[in-house]
Write a protein that holds these residues in place. Structure first.
Motif, PDB file in Angstrom:
ATOM      1  N   ILE A 189     -36.766   4.117  -8.677  1.00 12.08           N
ATOM      2  CA  ILE A 189     -37.174   3.547  -9.958  1.00 12.08           C
ATOM      3  C   ILE A 189     -38.691   3.376  -9.962  1.00 12.08           C
ATOM      4  O   ILE A 189     -39.246   2.580  -9.208  1.00 12.08           O
ATOM      5  CB  ILE A 189     -36.487   2.195 -10.218  1.00 12.08           C
ATOM      6  N   LEU A 190     -39.358   4.137 -10.803  1.00 10.83           N
ATOM      7  CA  LEU A 190     -40.817   4.088 -10.903  1.00 10.83           C
ATOM      8  C   LEU A 190     -41.288   3.084 -11.952  1.00 10.83           C
ATOM      9  O   LEU A 190     -42.432   2.627 -11.906  1.00 10.83           O
ATOM     10  CB  LEU A 190     -41.362   5.478 -11.233  1.00 10.83           C
ATOM     11  N   ARG A 191     -40.416   2.802 -12.923  1.00 14.54           N
ATOM     12  CA  ARG A 191     -40.693   1.747 -13.908  1.00 14.54           C
ATOM     13  C   ARG A 191     -39.354   1.162 -14.341  1.00 14.54           C
ATOM     14  O   ARG A 191     -38.497   1.886 -14.840  1.00 14.54           O
ATOM     15  CB  ARG A 191     -41.427   2.302 -15.135  1.00 14.54           C
ATOM     16  N   PRO A 192     -39.133  -0.145 -14.156  1.00 12.82           N
ATOM     17  CA  PRO A 192     -37.888  -0.734 -14.653  1.00 12.82           C
ATOM     18  C   PRO A 192     -37.870  -0.714 -16.176  1.00 12.82           C
ATOM     19  O   PRO A 192     -38.917  -0.756 -16.820  1.00 12.82           O
ATOM     20  CB  PRO A 192     -37.917  -2.159 -14.096  1.00 12.82           C
ATOM     21  N   GLY A 193     -36.667  -0.656 -16.738  1.00  9.86           N
ATOM     22  CA  GLY A 193     -36.577  -0.583 -18.191  1.00  9.86           C
ATOM     23  C   GLY A 193     -35.178  -0.867 -18.686  1.00  9.86           C
ATOM     24  O   GLY A 193     -34.460  -1.707 -18.135  1.00  9.86           O
ATOM     25  N   GLY A 194     -34.784  -0.135 -19.723  1.00 12.32           N
ATOM     26  CA  GLY A 194     -33.548  -0.418 -20.449  1.00 12.32           C
ATOM     27  C   GLY A 194     -32.264  -0.225 -19.662  1.00 12.32           C
ATOM     28  O   GLY A 194     -31.227  -0.775 -20.032  1.00 12.32           O
ATOM     29  N   ILE A 195     -32.282   0.561 -18.584  1.00 12.30           N
ATOM     30  CA  ILE A 195     -31.124   0.703 -17.706  1.00 12.30           C
ATOM     31  C   ILE A 195     -31.401  -0.102 -16.436  1.00 12.30           C
ATOM     32  O   ILE A 195     -32.313   0.235 -15.684  1.00 12.30           O
ATOM     33  CB  ILE A 195     -30.857   2.173 -17.332  1.00 12.30           C
ATOM     34  N   PRO A 196     -30.650  -1.172 -16.163  1.00 14.27           N
ATOM     35  CA  PRO A 196     -30.949  -2.013 -15.001  1.00 14.27           C
ATOM     36  C   PRO A 196     -30.570  -1.334 -13.692  1.00 14.27           C
ATOM     37  O   PRO A 196     -29.726  -0.444 -13.647  1.00 14.27           O
ATOM     38  CB  PRO A 196     -30.102  -3.264 -15.242  1.00 14.27           C
ATOM     39  N   LEU A 197     -31.198  -1.791 -12.614  1.00 14.56           N
ATOM     40  CA  LEU A 197     -30.963  -1.224 -11.290  1.00 14.56           C
ATOM     41  C   LEU A 197     -29.484  -1.245 -10.889  1.00 14.56           C
ATOM     42  O   LEU A 197     -28.974  -0.250 -10.364  1.00 14.56           O
ATOM     43  CB  LEU A 197     -31.817  -1.960 -10.258  1.00 14.56           C
ATOM     44  N   PRO A 198     -28.735  -2.336 -11.109  1.00 17.60           N
ATOM     45  CA  PRO A 198     -27.326  -2.328 -10.697  1.00 17.60           C
ATOM     46  C   PRO A 198     -26.506  -1.225 -11.363  1.00 17.60           C
ATOM     47  O   PRO A 198     -25.604  -0.662 -10.730  1.00 17.60           O
ATOM     48  CB  PRO A 198     -26.830  -3.724 -11.124  1.00 17.60           C
ATOM     49  N   ALA A 199     -26.805  -0.899 -12.615  1.00 18.80           N
ATOM     50  CA  ALA A 199     -26.068   0.166 -13.305  1.00 18.80           C
ATOM     51  C   ALA A 199     -26.356   1.512 -12.662  1.00 18.80           C
ATOM     52  O   ALA A 199     -25.446   2.344 -12.486  1.00 18.80           O
ATOM     53  CB  ALA A 199     -26.437   0.183 -14.780  1.00 18.80           C
TER      54      ALA A 199
END
Length: 334
Positions: A189-199
């Motif tokens: 993940i280079l930029r967090p956004g609308g799809i969260p890490l757990p998904a």
């Protein structure tokens, strides 16, 4: 002036794009400023309108995942899997660019960010352009400032510099897409956004990590230290420090807007210099309102915006990222 029907607006916008125009359009994340990827002059206008550095890459928007084969090469299996699960949606995949992607779009890099937006107007526009077309489209705002989540935001910030603005209503997500690159078998993940890490982790069976872009030697949008910033100084404070800081600034005669998500008691009822605004206590609702709220208080000419730091959990990661960058330029006197 009588506006055409929505279908006619999309058709007119597609004609403008084919002839080198620049069109603002809605996505589920934020409004984008689009140009036909194959038009060098239109792509150049995006950088001029936004006052964006030439080495800062643009995200390329596609009508569907089949476009991966045209705009990227050596697509890893994980990328296909993520596209199948999350497109259309707020996910950008960073892949090796194909010969069809000009260096002006990628900031001179060999990689390109690709995504399929989840908005009916955006998809109608992309389909109207045709199967061999794509839109280079950063957010429709001045570089480094608050992203727009309504057509009115675009209009007030960019005005007549845009050839057309397609109004698709308020953006449903309100925060930019998650940007994912690949390092061997690992998604990064280079930029967090609308799809969260757990998904993402669930789909990839845990083969995903959060990382700085330095490890992949790739530049991505929205990764500068200072970004998403209002003109009003913004300070980010933990819950227990928010009220004391507001009282400290209010006592100096400064007008302060306090933006909080928790149900805490703010001891400033007698100080007319302090205005309190309550945000949703869950990340989806908070993210949807964040940029519009920052714009509202920016326009009201406060001396300082005090924002309560979000909870430290994966669901709030994108919000924490945006607020940290928005507050970066502030020099505090604490």
């Amino acid at each position: 002036m009588t506006l055409p029907e929505p279908h006619s607006q999309v058709t007119a916008a597609a004609v403008l794009l084919r002839t080198g125009g620049v069109v603002a359009f809605p996505t589920e994340t934020v409004y984008g400023l689009g140009a036909d990827i194959s038009s060098p002059s239109a792509v150049r206008r995006i950088f001029e309108i936004k006052k964006r550095p030439a080495d800062h890459p643009l995200i390329v928007h596609l009508a569907g995942s089949s476009g991966l084969q045209r705009w990227a090469q050596e697509v890893p299996e994980q990328a296909w899997h993520l596209a199948e699960c999350f497109w259309p949606g707020p996910l950008t995949l960073v892949l090796r660019r194909s010969r069809h992607v000009p260096e002006s779009v990628t900031g001179g890099q060999d990689t390109v960010g690709l995504r399929v937006p989840d908005h009916p107007v955006a998809l109608a526009l992309l389909n109207a352009l045709g199967p061999e077309k794509a839109l280079a489209a950063p957010s429709a705002n001045r570089f480094g400032r608050i992203s727009p989540t309504t057509a009115a935001h675009v209009r007030e910030e960019l005005g007549e510099s845009v050839d057309m603005i397609l109004d698709g209503g308020p953006c449903r997500v309100g925060l930019e897409s998650t940007i994912v690159g690949f390092d061997g078998q690992m998604a990064v993940i280079l930029r967090p956004g609308g799809i969260p890490l757990p998904a993402l982790a669930e789909v990839l069976k845990g083969r995903v990590t959060l990382s700085g872009q330095e490890e992949l030697a790739v530049r991505v949008p929205g990764a500068l230290k200072s970004h998403y910033a209002p003109e009003t100084p913004l300070e980010l404070w933990p819950s227990g420090s928010l009220s004391p800081r507001a009282l400290q600034l209010g006592a100096k005669g400064l007008r302060v807007a306090v933006i909080a998500w928790s149900d805490q008691q703010m001891d400033h009822a007698e100080n007319k210099n302090i205005v309190y605004f309550s945000m949703p206590a869950e990340p989806a609702g908070y993210g949807r309102l964040l940029y519009g709220t920052l714009r509202r208080f920016d326009h009201e000419r406060f001396d300082c915006l005090l924002v309560e730091a979000p909870p430290d959990n994966p669901g709030w990661m994108a919000i924490a990222d945006r607020l940290q960058r928005a507050s970066c330029a502030v020099q505090r006197d604490d």
